[in-house]
Design a protein around this motif. Structure first.
Motif, short mmCIF file in Angstrom:
data_model
loop_
_atom_site.label_atom_id
_atom_site.label_comp_id
_atom_site.label_asym_id
_atom_site.label_seq_id
_atom_site.Cartn_x
_atom_site.Cartn_y
_atom_site.Cartn_z
N GLU A 80 -35.14 23.26 -19.43
CA GLU A 80 -35.16 24.72 -19.59
C GLU A 80 -35.33 25.05 -21.07
OE1 GLU A 80 -33.81 28.80 -18.07
OE2 GLU A 80 -33.57 26.97 -16.92
N LEU A 81 -36.30 25.89 -21.39
CA LEU A 81 -36.52 26.33 -22.77
C LEU A 81 -35.97 27.74 -22.94
CD1 LEU A 81 -40.24 25.18 -23.25
CD2 LEU A 81 -38.18 24.07 -24.13
N GLU A 82 -34.98 27.90 -23.80
CA GLU A 82 -34.41 29.22 -24.09
C GLU A 82 -35.42 30.07 -24.85
OE1 GLU A 82 -32.10 32.56 -24.64
OE2 GLU A 82 -31.83 30.96 -23.20
N ALA A 83 -36.10 29.45 -25.81
CA ALA A 83 -37.10 30.15 -26.62
C ALA A 83 -38.50 29.83 -26.11
CB ALA A 83 -36.99 29.74 -28.08
N PHE A 84 -39.36 30.84 -26.06
CA PHE A 84 -40.76 30.64 -25.70
C PHE A 84 -41.39 29.69 -26.72
CE2 PHE A 84 -45.21 32.02 -26.37
CZ PHE A 84 -45.72 31.66 -25.13
N TRP B 87 -41.64 28.42 -21.18
CA TRP B 87 -40.48 29.30 -21.31
C TRP B 87 -39.67 29.15 -20.05
CZ3 TRP B 87 -40.79 35.26 -22.42
CH2 TRP B 87 -39.68 35.65 -23.16
N GLY B 88 -38.36 29.05 -20.20
CA GLY B 88 -37.53 28.75 -19.04
C GLY B 88 -37.96 27.39 -18.51
N THR B 89 -38.22 27.30 -17.22
CA THR B 89 -38.73 26.05 -16.65
C THR B 89 -40.23 26.12 -16.37
OG1 THR B 89 -38.12 26.80 -14.43
CG2 THR B 89 -36.50 25.43 -15.59
N THR B 90 -40.85 27.24 -16.73
CA THR B 90 -42.28 27.43 -16.47
C THR B 90 -43.12 26.83 -17.59
OG1 THR B 90 -41.85 29.47 -15.26
CG2 THR B 90 -44.09 29.17 -16.12
N ARG B 91 -44.19 26.15 -17.21
CA ARG B 91 -45.17 25.63 -18.16
C ARG B 91 -46.55 26.07 -17.68
NH1 ARG B 91 -40.71 24.94 -19.45
NH2 ARG B 91 -39.70 23.07 -20.28
#
Length: 177
Positions: free
Chosen positions: A148-152, A166-170
């Motif tokens: 999980e990415l907190e920052a874009f 961003w988040g779990t989306t790539r």
């Protein structure tokens, strides 16, 4: 003695005015700091093919869909619209793109994102986005990651493809140089 007093007065007055003249107030830290991604990323490789300048918004408990709504043009970051520079001609979405700088917008989707390269630079957000200035629209495949990415974030993979996360989306946009 009179001359010395006048000289000191002139010097002190000059110091007061010169100190005030250079005083500068700075704003606090940006909550969405700017970042840059290069391809190739290695600092040992001095000949770059591409660069992306963008700002990194944070989720802070909000959802990706709330900040980058599905089906709507998004600035792809925060603050000014993201800017991509190609230092040599590249192929994006099967179309040859001339070396130069472009605004980069996206339209997030469930399984794919539409990536837009636009000729209008230095735009704040997507508020003045004009589709008439689009150079190309290309498809980036969307996937999910366990991290999980907190920052874009934006990066280039080893092949030069643009990866946004961003988040779990790539979302991965194929680019060839």
């Amino acid at each position: 003695m009179k001359k010395l007093t006048v000289l000191l007065l002139v010097l002190c007055t000059g110091l007061v005015f010169s100190t005030d003249a250079v005083a500068q107030k700075f704003s606090g830290l940006d909550k969405s700091p700017a970042d840059i991604a290069y391809y190739p990323a290695s600092s040992k490789e001095t000949t770059k093919a591409a660069r992306v300048i963008y700002s990194r918004p944070q989720l802070k408990g909000r959802s990706l869909a709330e900040l980058a709504p599905v089906g709507k043009v998004w600035r792809t970051g925060a603050n000014e619209a993201t800017e991509i520079t190609f230092y040599k001609d590249a192929t994006v979405g099967g179309k040859t793109i001339k070396a130069g700088s472009y605004s980069l917008f996206t339209i997030p989707g469930e399984d794919e994102w539409t990536v837009i390269l636009n000729n209008n630079l230095h735009q704040w957000g997507a508020y003045s986005y004009d589709s008439d200035a689009d150079v190309v629209r290309a498809t980036a495949k969307a996937s999910t990651d366990s991290d999980e990415l907190e920052a874009f974030g934006i990066a280039f993979d080893d092949e030069g493809n643009l990866v946004m996360g961003w988040g779990t989306t790539r979302a991965t946009l194929p680019i060839s140089y």
